[in-house]
Motif scaffolding. Structure first.
Motif, PDB file in Angstrom:
ATOM      1  N   GLN A  66      49.350  26.324 -43.837  1.00 17.54           N
ATOM      2  CA  GLN A  66      49.414  26.712 -42.427  1.00 17.54           C
ATOM      3  C   GLN A  66      48.027  26.590 -41.809  1.00 17.54           C
ATOM      4  O   GLN A  66      47.022  26.543 -42.521  1.00 17.54           O
ATOM      5  N   ASP A  67      47.978  26.564 -40.485  1.00 18.71           N
ATOM      6  CA  ASP A  67      46.677  26.511 -39.826  1.00 18.71           C
ATOM      7  C   ASP A  67      46.213  27.920 -39.464  1.00 18.71           C
ATOM      8  O   ASP A  67      46.848  28.912 -39.836  1.00 18.71           O
ATOM      9  N   LEU A  69      46.416  29.652 -36.933  1.00 21.92           N
ATOM     10  CA  LEU A  69      47.342  30.447 -36.137  1.00 21.92           C
ATOM     11  C   LEU A  69      48.715  30.567 -36.799  1.00 21.92           C
ATOM     12  O   LEU A  69      49.669  31.030 -36.178  1.00 21.92           O
ATOM     13  N   GLY A  70      48.809  30.154 -38.057  1.00 21.89           N
ATOM     14  CA  GLY A  70      50.040  30.325 -38.814  1.00 21.89           C
ATOM     15  C   GLY A  70      51.070  29.230 -38.660  1.00 21.89           C
ATOM     16  O   GLY A  70      52.209  29.392 -39.102  1.00 21.89           O
ATOM     17  N   ARG A  71      50.706  28.098 -38.083  1.00 17.02           N
ATOM     18  CA  ARG A  71      51.649  26.996 -37.906  1.00 17.02           C
ATOM     19  C   ARG A  71      51.584  26.045 -39.099  1.00 17.02           C
ATOM     20  O   ARG A  71      50.510  25.837 -39.660  1.00 17.02           O
ATOM     21  N   PRO A  72      52.719  25.440 -39.494  1.00 14.28           N
ATOM     22  CA  PRO A  72      52.723  24.521 -40.640  1.00 14.28           C
ATOM     23  C   PRO A  72      51.776  23.348 -40.423  1.00 14.28           C
ATOM     24  O   PRO A  72      51.673  22.803 -39.308  1.00 14.28           O
ATOM     25  N   ILE A  73      51.078  22.962 -41.486  1.00 18.39           N
ATOM     26  CA  ILE A  73      50.133  21.856 -41.403  1.00 18.39           C
ATOM     27  C   ILE A  73      49.938  21.287 -42.791  1.00 18.39           C
ATOM     28  O   ILE A  73      50.189  21.968 -43.790  1.00 18.39           O
ATOM     29  N   ASP A  98      44.752  27.281 -29.376  1.00 19.83           N
ATOM     30  CA  ASP A  98      45.468  27.046 -28.117  1.00 19.83           C
ATOM     31  C   ASP A  98      44.460  26.908 -26.983  1.00 19.83           C
ATOM     32  O   ASP A  98      43.471  27.653 -26.905  1.00 19.83           O
TER      33      ASP A  98
END
Length: 378
Positions: A66-67, A69-73, A98
């Protein structure tokens, strides 16, 4: 004439390799018989993986994570022998925050962004490869959490003053009262941080005050972060925050020190590791980055190139910048802007404009050095 080209990326415009090739073209136009060596380099921040992947025998691998901010990466890392190199910018990079319509960073970012993903990646590669050493590129991050998230990602525990464990997934532990820590067990793995700056953890040149504003921290938030860093520093090791590089990557440098690691100049280590065979005998060295300013002198690529080139006896070192805010870098004879006239930022950052300007500037410098035939520093 032997020429070494070691350019950092011109962020938002061209990468290290493309910048290097543009400079090489300019040198060849002035000195057709010059022997030009191009190094893909970095300072511990963005581009570290690309630089290390170019080393003979290196394997470039990827991992799902995750990155900040918790987004998949998907993040890349490099395996060279028994050493693993990971890069903070790949999962915590400033561009991953963001941004508003006007391009500014969301002011809630300091509360939300954490270094947890870097710790998770480090734990995963340690478990998968059992390396003897993990090199951690530190720089270009959007986090200011003192490495609290990293510690948790590695298997440690961070608690507030009431003894409640803090989950980085719920926000920056530093701003939620991080007051005590149980450090993870990393076994016999040597940890080394490759820092892009020599900044301390706190103070005017530290993680919060120097770099917090570019990560979305308004003045009140900067001081809140600064105060929280003091509490965290006292818990993880007293005065380790004064160590040069402790403030790198939003304070991750300090966390690595607390884990028993050490910190070195990322630019110098990468330049020596990736370019061990090219420095001796170089008559002219080019370096540079998009904006050469006071931060460049804190340990970024132009500074590192100057130090390494002088160490190997190079007589002439020139730094080229898209914009120049300082003319003083260790080991660098001249710091030159590549644009001969003012340009709107959007125009100046177009890749073809940058590459043309780099080639033109390099051609002029090479022609002068070739004509003079200098063997002493400028």
């Amino acid at each position: 004439m032997r020429v070494v080209v070691a350019m950092d990326s011109f962020k938002g415009s061209v990468g290290s390799a493309d910048a290097g090739r543009a400079v090489a073209r300019g040198v060849k136009r002035a000195l057709a018989d010059a022997h030009v060596s191009i190094l893909t380099v970095a300072d511990g921040g963005e581009g570290t993986i690309d630089a290390m992947a170019s080393v003979p025998g290196a394997q470039r691998l990827t991992i799902a994570t995750q990155d900040l901010l918790g987004r998949p990466i998907e993040a890349a890392y490099v395996l060279v022998g028994n050493t693993v190199i990971v890069e903070s910018a790949s999962v915590l990079g400033l561009p991953l925050l963001d941004h508003g319509l006007d391009g500014t960073v969301d002011q809630t970012s300091p509360m939300r962004a954490t270094s947890l993903p870097l710790g998770v990646v480090m734990r995963a590669v340690i478990d998968a490869h059992a390396p003897t050493a993990v090199m951690v590129g530190l720089g270009g991050t959007g986090t200011t959490d003192g490495g609290t998230g990293l510690v948790v990602g590695l298997g440690g525990v961070v608690r507030d003053s009431a003894g409640v464990s803090l989950d980085p997934a719920d926000g920056n532990p530093l701003l939620r009262g991080a007051a005590s820590v149980e450090l993870p067990n990393l076994g016999n793995v040597a940890i080394r941080g490759l820092t892009d700056v020599r900044a301390p953890l706190r103070g005017d040149s530290g993680a919060a005050r120097m770099f917090g504003p570019q990560k979305g921290a308004e003045p009140a938030m900067v001081e809140r972060l600064e105060g929280a860093m003091a509490t965290w520093e006292a818990e993880v090791g007293g005065r380790i925050g004064a160590t040069p590089g402790a403030g790198a990557a939003g304070g991750i440098g300090a966390a690595l020190l607390a884990l028993g690691g050490d910190l070195v100049s990322g630019s110098e280590w990468i330049l020596e590791f990736a370019g061990a065979d090219v420095w001796d005998g170089a008559d002219l060295v080019f370096t540079g980055e998009g904006h050469i300013d006071a931060q460049s002198a804190l340990g970024k690529v132009p500074h590192g190139v100057g130090v390494v080139a002088r160490r190997h006896g190079s007589p002439v070192v020139v730094a080229l910048g898209g914009a120049v805010g300082t003319d003083t870098l260790d080991g660098v004879d001249a710091v030159l802007p590549i644009h001969t006239q003012p340009l709107p930022l959007a125009e100046a950052m177009k890749p073809d404009v940058t590459e043309h300007a780099l080639a033109h500037a390099a051609r002029q410098v090479a022609a002068i050095v070739g004509a003079v035939g200098r063997t002493q520093p400028m």
